[in-house]
Design a protein around this motif. Sequence first.
Motif, PDB file in Angstrom:
ATOM      1  N   TRP A   1       0.821  -1.200   0.000  1.00  0.00           N
ATOM      2  CA  TRP A   1       0.000   0.000   0.000  1.00  0.00           C
ATOM      3  C   TRP A   1       0.864   1.262   0.000  1.00  0.00           C
ATOM      4  CZ3 TRP A   1      -5.366   0.346   2.286  1.00  0.00           C
ATOM      5  CH2 TRP A   1      -5.823   1.658   2.339  1.00  0.00           C
ATOM      6  N   TYR A   2       2.011   1.194   0.682  1.00  0.00           N
ATOM      7  CA  TYR A   2       2.836   2.380   0.905  1.00  0.00           C
ATOM      8  C   TYR A   2       3.987   2.525  -0.081  1.00  0.00           C
ATOM      9  CZ  TYR A   2       0.269   2.672   5.210  1.00  0.00           C
ATOM     10  OH  TYR A   2      -0.726   2.764   6.128  1.00  0.00           O
ATOM     11  N   ARG A   3       4.025   1.712  -1.091  1.00  0.00           N
ATOM     12  CA  ARG A   3       5.094   1.847  -2.082  1.00  0.00           C
ATOM     13  C   ARG A   3       4.527   1.555  -3.465  1.00  0.00           C
ATOM     14  NH1 ARG A   3       7.863  -3.448   0.202  1.00  0.00           N
ATOM     15  NH2 ARG A   3       6.735  -4.973  -1.011  1.00  0.00           N
ATOM     16  N   ASP A   4       5.335   1.844  -4.462  1.00  0.00           N
ATOM     17  CA  ASP A   4       4.911   1.522  -5.821  1.00  0.00           C
ATOM     18  C   ASP A   4       4.799   0.012  -5.926  1.00  0.00           C
ATOM     19  OD1 ASP A   4       4.994   4.182  -6.508  1.00  0.00           O
ATOM     20  OD2 ASP A   4       7.075   4.091  -7.200  1.00  0.00           O
ATOM     21  N   PHE A   5       3.667  -0.428  -6.396  1.00  0.00           N
ATOM     22  CA  PHE A   5       3.455  -1.873  -6.424  1.00  0.00           C
ATOM     23  C   PHE A   5       3.157  -2.346  -7.828  1.00  0.00           C
ATOM     24  CE2 PHE A   5      -0.496   0.225  -5.276  1.00  0.00           C
ATOM     25  CZ  PHE A   5      -1.384  -0.287  -6.202  1.00  0.00           C
ATOM     26  N   ASP A   6       3.478  -3.589  -8.016  1.00  0.00           N
ATOM     27  CA  ASP A   6       3.215  -4.269  -9.268  1.00  0.00           C
ATOM     28  C   ASP A   6       1.993  -5.156  -9.055  1.00  0.00           C
ATOM     29  OD1 ASP A   6       3.457  -5.378 -11.786  1.00  0.00           O
ATOM     30  OD2 ASP A   6       4.987  -6.827 -11.167  1.00  0.00           O
ATOM     31  N   LEU A   7       1.040  -5.072  -9.942  1.00  0.00           N
ATOM     32  CA  LEU A   7      -0.186  -5.853  -9.806  1.00  0.00           C
ATOM     33  C   LEU A   7       0.119  -7.354  -9.755  1.00  0.00           C
ATOM     34  CD1 LEU A   7      -3.243  -5.792  -9.601  1.00  0.00           C
ATOM     35  CD2 LEU A   7      -3.328  -5.903 -12.097  1.00  0.00           C
TER      36      LEU A   7
END
Length: 128
Positions: free
Chosen positions: A87-93
């Motif tokens: 939630w708190y960082r750039d994430f990859d689906l």
Amino acid sequence: LLAGILMITIYFWIAVGLVELVVSLYHAYKEGWAHGAEQMIKDVVIILASLELIRVLQSYLTIGRVKVTFIIDVALVVLIGELISFWYRDFDLTAILLSVFVIAVLVVLRIITTKYSPDCHDSQSKSE
């Protein structure tokens, strides 16, 4: 002796984690809630994982073996914490879907190991 020393070390680690959590609360108030909340969640997840490890060690000391359900519980706590940290960082689906899939598989394994536990069958056969 080694398990006792390890448990004392984990208790110390939990105490340090609680202190860091309080310090994070203080800094979150001053610096900004978003960064502070991320650090607090990570600290809480580490503390919960430590408590699960203590449960595993206590199980080993009392019954002489480690229950698979306890190991699955530790894995679930760590993976759910990792999922929350997305939630708190750039994430990859793809990473999120993989984490959700692994958590779902672990939940199913937890249900199966609880249902078909030898302890459960021993208590059922004694009551009959």
